[in-house]
Design a protein around this motif. Structure first.
Motif, PDB file in Angstrom:
ATOM      1  N   MET A   1      62.098  40.548  41.753  1.00 57.26           N
ATOM      2  CA  MET A   1      61.049  41.085  42.624  1.00 57.26           C
ATOM      3  C   MET A   1      61.471  42.451  43.157  1.00 57.26           C
ATOM      4  O   MET A   1      61.854  42.609  44.310  1.00 57.26           O
ATOM      5  CB  MET A   1      60.763  40.128  43.782  1.00 57.26           C
ATOM      6  N   ASN A   2      61.431  43.425  42.277  1.00 55.31           N
ATOM      7  CA  ASN A   2      61.834  44.772  42.669  1.00 55.31           C
ATOM      8  C   ASN A   2      60.710  45.493  43.403  1.00 55.31           C
ATOM      9  O   ASN A   2      59.532  45.292  43.115  1.00 55.31           O
ATOM     10  CB  ASN A   2      62.236  45.590  41.436  1.00 55.31           C
ATOM     11  N   THR A   3      61.083  46.339  44.324  1.00 54.00           N
ATOM     12  CA  THR A   3      60.115  47.164  45.028  1.00 54.00           C
ATOM     13  C   THR A   3      60.020  48.520  44.349  1.00 54.00           C
ATOM     14  O   THR A   3      61.040  49.187  44.101  1.00 54.00           O
ATOM     15  CB  THR A   3      60.532  47.374  46.497  1.00 54.00           C
ATOM     16  N   ILE A   4      58.781  48.924  44.022  1.00 55.24           N
ATOM     17  CA  ILE A   4      58.558  50.251  43.441  1.00 55.24           C
ATOM     18  C   ILE A   4      58.206  51.189  44.589  1.00 55.24           C
ATOM     19  O   ILE A   4      57.197  50.984  45.280  1.00 55.24           O
ATOM     20  CB  ILE A   4      57.433  50.221  42.393  1.00 55.24           C
ATOM     21  N   LYS A   5      59.031  52.187  44.791  1.00 54.00           N
ATOM     22  CA  LYS A   5      58.863  53.059  45.953  1.00 54.00           C
ATOM     23  C   LYS A   5      58.153  54.359  45.567  1.00 54.00           C
ATOM     24  O   LYS A   5      58.589  55.059  44.654  1.00 54.00           O
ATOM     25  CB  LYS A   5      60.230  53.384  46.573  1.00 54.00           C
ATOM     26  N   TYR A   6      57.091  54.617  46.264  1.00 61.47           N
ATOM     27  CA  TYR A   6      56.342  55.879  46.161  1.00 61.47           C
ATOM     28  C   TYR A   6      56.080  56.287  44.706  1.00 61.47           C
ATOM     29  O   TYR A   6      56.475  57.384  44.263  1.00 61.47           O
ATOM     30  CB  TYR A   6      57.081  56.995  46.891  1.00 61.47           C
ATOM     31  N   PRO A   7      55.455  55.429  43.916  1.00 59.22           N
ATOM     32  CA  PRO A   7      55.225  55.758  42.503  1.00 59.22           C
ATOM     33  C   PRO A   7      54.294  56.956  42.343  1.00 59.22           C
ATOM     34  O   PRO A   7      53.353  57.144  43.125  1.00 59.22           O
ATOM     35  CB  PRO A   7      54.573  54.486  41.955  1.00 59.22           C
ATOM     36  N   LYS A   8      54.539  57.743  41.321  1.00 56.53           N
ATOM     37  CA  LYS A   8      53.676  58.883  41.031  1.00 56.53           C
ATOM     38  C   LYS A   8      52.381  58.401  40.385  1.00 56.53           C
ATOM     39  O   LYS A   8      52.365  57.406  39.662  1.00 56.53           O
ATOM     40  CB  LYS A   8      54.388  59.859  40.088  1.00 56.53           C
ATOM     41  N   GLN A   9      51.310  59.118  40.624  1.00 54.84           N
ATOM     42  CA  GLN A   9      50.005  58.706  40.123  1.00 54.84           C
ATOM     43  C   GLN A   9      49.978  58.594  38.602  1.00 54.84           C
ATOM     44  O   GLN A   9      49.321  57.707  38.054  1.00 54.84           O
ATOM     45  CB  GLN A   9      48.925  59.691  40.595  1.00 54.84           C
ATOM     46  N   GLU A  10      50.706  59.450  37.933  1.00 53.88           N
ATOM     47  CA  GLU A  10      50.705  59.398  36.467  1.00 53.88           C
ATOM     48  C   GLU A  10      51.392  58.136  35.933  1.00 53.88           C
ATOM     49  O   GLU A  10      51.273  57.797  34.742  1.00 53.88           O
ATOM     50  CB  GLU A  10      51.368  60.647  35.868  1.00 53.88           C
ATOM     51  N   ASP A  11      52.110  57.418  36.809  1.00 58.07           N
ATOM     52  CA  ASP A  11      52.798  56.190  36.396  1.00 58.07           C
ATOM     53  C   ASP A  11      52.001  54.937  36.761  1.00 58.07           C
ATOM     54  O   ASP A  11      52.434  53.812  36.437  1.00 58.07           O
ATOM     55  CB  ASP A  11      54.183  56.114  37.051  1.00 58.07           C
ATOM     56  N   TRP A  12      50.867  55.080  37.437  1.00 54.38           N
ATOM     57  CA  TRP A  12      50.132  53.913  37.933  1.00 54.38           C
ATOM     58  C   TRP A  12      49.647  53.009  36.798  1.00 54.38           C
ATOM     59  O   TRP A  12      49.692  51.784  36.917  1.00 54.38           O
ATOM     60  CB  TRP A  12      48.937  54.361  38.778  1.00 54.38           C
ATOM     61  N   SER A  13      49.171  53.592  35.714  1.00 54.61           N
ATOM     62  CA  SER A  13      48.633  52.782  34.614  1.00 54.61           C
ATOM     63  C   SER A  13      49.678  51.810  34.079  1.00 54.61           C
ATOM     64  O   SER A  13      49.402  50.619  33.876  1.00 54.61           O
ATOM     65  CB  SER A  13      48.132  53.677  33.475  1.00 54.61           C
ATOM     66  N   GLU A  14      50.870  52.300  33.854  1.00 56.68           N
ATOM     67  CA  GLU A  14      51.931  51.437  33.335  1.00 56.68           C
ATOM     68  C   GLU A  14      52.417  50.462  34.399  1.00 56.68           C
ATOM     69  O   GLU A  14      52.664  49.280  34.131  1.00 56.68           O
ATOM     70  CB  GLU A  14      53.094  52.297  32.836  1.00 56.68           C
ATOM     71  N   LEU A  15      52.539  50.953  35.619  1.00 54.50           N
ATOM     72  CA  LEU A  15      53.019  50.127  36.731  1.00 54.50           C
ATOM     73  C   LEU A  15      52.096  48.932  36.979  1.00 54.50           C
ATOM     74  O   LEU A  15      52.561  47.804  37.186  1.00 54.50           O
ATOM     75  CB  LEU A  15      53.118  50.984  37.996  1.00 54.50           C
ATOM     76  N   LEU A  16      50.786  49.169  36.946  1.00 51.89           N
ATOM     77  CA  LEU A  16      49.807  48.142  37.311  1.00 51.89           C
ATOM     78  C   LEU A  16      49.193  47.452  36.101  1.00 51.89           C
ATOM     79  O   LEU A  16      48.146  46.812  36.205  1.00 51.89           O
ATOM     80  CB  LEU A  16      48.707  48.769  38.170  1.00 51.89           C
ATOM     81  N   LYS A  17      49.845  47.573  34.969  1.00 54.36           N
ATOM     82  CA  LYS A  17      49.332  46.953  33.747  1.00 54.36           C
ATOM     83  C   LYS A  17      49.306  45.438  33.895  1.00 54.36           C
ATOM     84  O   LYS A  17      50.274  44.827  34.345  1.00 54.36           O
ATOM     85  CB  LYS A  17      50.223  47.353  32.569  1.00 54.36           C
ATOM     86  N   ARG A  18      48.170  44.826  33.518  1.00 53.05           N
ATOM     87  CA  ARG A  18      48.049  43.373  33.595  1.00 53.05           C
ATOM     88  C   ARG A  18      48.856  42.714  32.477  1.00 53.05           C
ATOM     89  O   ARG A  18      48.956  43.251  31.374  1.00 53.05           O
ATOM     90  CB  ARG A  18      46.585  42.935  33.473  1.00 53.05           C
ATOM     91  N   PRO A  19      49.398  41.498  32.757  1.00 54.66           N
ATOM     92  CA  PRO A  19      50.191  40.789  31.744  1.00 54.66           C
ATOM     93  C   PRO A  19      49.303  39.993  30.801  1.00 54.66           C
ATOM     94  O   PRO A  19      49.406  38.768  30.686  1.00 54.66           O
ATOM     95  CB  PRO A  19      51.067  39.862  32.595  1.00 54.66           C
ATOM     96  N   THR A  20      48.390  40.678  30.123  1.00 55.55           N
ATOM     97  CA  THR A  20      47.452  40.004  29.228  1.00 55.55           C
ATOM     98  C   THR A  20      47.571  40.562  27.820  1.00 55.55           C
ATOM     99  O   THR A  20      47.981  41.702  27.621  1.00 55.55           O
ATOM    100  CB  THR A  20      45.997  40.192  29.714  1.00 55.55           C
ATOM    101  N   ARG A  21      47.179  39.742  26.868  1.00 55.26           N
ATOM    102  CA  ARG A  21      47.131  40.202  25.486  1.00 55.26           C
ATOM    103  C   ARG A  21      45.862  41.008  25.282  1.00 55.26           C
ATOM    104  O   ARG A  21      44.901  40.884  26.034  1.00 55.26           O
ATOM    105  CB  ARG A  21      47.169  38.993  24.544  1.00 55.26           C
ATOM    106  N   THR A  22      45.858  41.806  24.244  1.00 53.83           N
ATOM    107  CA  THR A  22      44.706  42.656  23.994  1.00 53.83           C
ATOM    108  C   THR A  22      43.601  41.880  23.293  1.00 53.83           C
ATOM    109  O   THR A  22      43.825  40.816  22.710  1.00 53.83           O
ATOM    110  CB  THR A  22      45.086  43.868  23.119  1.00 53.83           C
ATOM    111  N   PHE A  23      42.411  42.422  23.344  1.00 54.31           N
ATOM    112  CA  PHE A  23      41.247  41.822  22.688  1.00 54.31           C
ATOM    113  C   PHE A  23      41.524  41.580  21.205  1.00 54.31           C
ATOM    114  O   PHE A  23      41.242  40.519  20.670  1.00 54.31           O
ATOM    115  CB  PHE A  23      40.051  42.764  22.886  1.00 54.31           C
ATOM    116  N   LYS A  24      42.119  42.573  20.551  1.00 51.39           N
ATOM    117  CA  LYS A  24      42.338  42.482  19.106  1.00 51.39           C
ATOM    118  C   LYS A  24      43.326  41.377  18.744  1.00 51.39           C
ATOM    119  O   LYS A  24      43.252  40.785  17.660  1.00 51.39           O
ATOM    120  CB  LYS A  24      42.823  43.833  18.566  1.00 51.39           C
ATOM    121  N   ASP A  25      44.263  41.066  19.646  1.00 50.54           N
ATOM    122  CA  ASP A  25      45.235  40.011  19.380  1.00 50.54           C
ATOM    123  C   ASP A  25      44.546  38.650  19.207  1.00 50.54           C
ATOM    124  O   ASP A  25      45.022  37.787  18.473  1.00 50.54           O
ATOM    125  CB  ASP A  25      46.243  39.896  20.534  1.00 50.54           C
TER     126      ASP A  25
END
Length: 430
Positions: A1-25
């Motif tokens: 349970m790591n804390t991500i401190k002050y993430p940059k906006q350009e990193d938000w997509s990867e940071l907040l990525k859902r743990p789901t498989r893709t539609f094509k899978d």
């Protein structure tokens, strides 16, 4: 349970990525199952139920005797709780009813809109690791209020081929008498195409796992509407030093125990609060019957430290959470400014579980960031709006020329001629 401190906006997509498989899978699997159901109907549904649920059924339809027997297997206390929840859900959704809108746009030109129920709807109720009978209330109650004439409920059976007694009790309490023992992709396929046992429906509702989510999306290519792409559950909490860490931890765990692919996120302007919540999670986790499931989901959790409320709001809107809990010194700031959230829970005494069961709001909500485009299920989800217009001779005189000019400008001469004939008739009658 790591804390991500002050993430940059350009990193938000990867940071907040859902743990789901893709539609094509998953799409190929769905396509194969759908094709077999189209060709073999009930036989295919029974075969996949044996394959995926581990039970060989003779019949997909729940018998009246099973529904009647279920009543005696549910405690009176739980029946009362379900009845209270149903009353609150019904009260909130009945309040969403609206009268037809009627207006005279020009003298002699009257336009109006009236809502009509979707006649045939299918309700998908997850079973799997937990029989979510509360979803029956969330879907069947507004369907009944809207006046849907045919309501089909699909839910997976257990290893003995039975449905949970509380599921059956809740279904009959809501007036659902067409109950099908089928889950997963095969249930969505059966409602999409129709079989000897399962009626074809016009719209499918209900949450589910990633396979159900993709199956619903594929169903839309076969002239079936869906409520939304509702997949694995998720929760985001924004909290600061004024929050109760034990409360926040319990909220995060209440979503984490839904399944291994659930996601929980804590956003805070106070690092000490994040640390206290982490400690509380560890204390509470040990007491959970679904500890293994919740622990796996907690591994997908995010603890994010931001500089201020404005940064928090921007990140939350970017994420678009299904459930959004606010527990800060200035809750109103988030309430007034949030744009993307399925359902919002305000203040430390408003747990997300209240909305899941008994406050009255609907818990079938957009996940995976779809809160940016979709609303949660509501009464209008079970209706469609039809517009009407009536034009008199006076109305023809007011809008006839405009229609002719616009039709001619678009090169649609028959459109113009349809109005010209009427204008000539009106002119003769003057």
């Amino acid at each position: 349970m790591n804390t991500i401190k002050y993430p940059k906006q350009e990193d938000w997509s990867e940071l907040l990525k859902r743990p789901t498989r893709t539609f094509k899978d998953i799409e190929t699997t769905v396509d194969d199952i759908f094709k077999n159901i189209q060709q073999s109907g009930d036989d295919a549904v029974l075969r996949y139920t044996s394959m995926f649920d581990g039970v060989d059924l003779k019949n997909l339809v729940v018998r009246p005797q099973e529904i009647e027997s279920a009543k005696g297997l549910v405690s009176e206390e739980l029946k009362s709780a379900i009845q209270l929840a149903k009353a609150n859900i019904q009260k909130f959704h009945e309040a969403q009813q609206t009268e037809p809108v009627k207006v005279e746009t020009q003298p002699g030109v009257t336009c109006w809109q009236a809502k009509k129920p979707i006649q045939k709807v299918g309700l998908y109720i997850p079973g799997g690791t937990a029989p979510l009978f509360s979803s029956i209330l969330m879907l069947a109650v507004p369907a009944k209020i809207a006046g849907c004439s045919e309501i089909v409920l699909c839910t997976p059976p257990d290893k003995e081929g039975n449905l949970n007694p509380v599921t059956l009790y809740t279904a009959q309490l809501c007036g659902i008498d067409k109950i099908i023992k089928a889950g997963g992709i095969q249930a969505i396929g059966a409602m999409t195409f129709g079989t000897a046992s399962v009626p074809k429906v016009y719209k499918i509702f209900g949450p589910g796992n990633q396979y159900v989510t993709v199956a619903k999306q594929v169903a839309t290519t076969f002239d079936v509407a869906i409520d939304m792409p509702a997949g694995p559950s998720e929760l985001l909490v924004v909290a600061d030093e004024s929050s109760n860490p034990e409360f926040v931890a319990s909220d995060l765990l209440s979503q984490a125990e839904h399944g291994f692919d659930s996601q929980v996120v804590l956003v805070s302007t106070d690092e000490a609060t994040i640390d206290k919540v982490k400690q509380a999670i560890q204390r509470q986790l040990g007491d959970l019957p679904r500890k293994a499931m919740a622990s796996q989901a907690i591994d997908n959790s995010k603890f994010v430290l931001v500089k201020d409320q404005a940064s928090a709001l921007e990140l939350i809107d970017f994420y678009g959470p299904e459930h959004f809990i606010i527990s800060t010194t200035n809750d109103d700031y988030f309430v007034k400014n949030i744009n993307n959230a399925g359902s919002v829970f305000i203040g430390k005494y408003t747990p997300e579980s209240a909305g899941d069961y008994a406050s009255g709001t609907n818990h079938t909500l957009p996940t995976n960031g779809y809160a940016k485009q979709y609303s949660g299920v509501n009464l209008d989800s079970f209706n469609k709006a039809i517009t009407y217009q009536k034009i008199t001779e006076e109305g023809i005189q007011h809008i006839g020329e405009a229609v002719e000019l616009m039709a001619e400008a678009e090169g649609l001469q028959a459109h113009k001629y349809a109005m010209t004939l009427r204008r000539n008739e009106v002119d003769k009658n003057k």
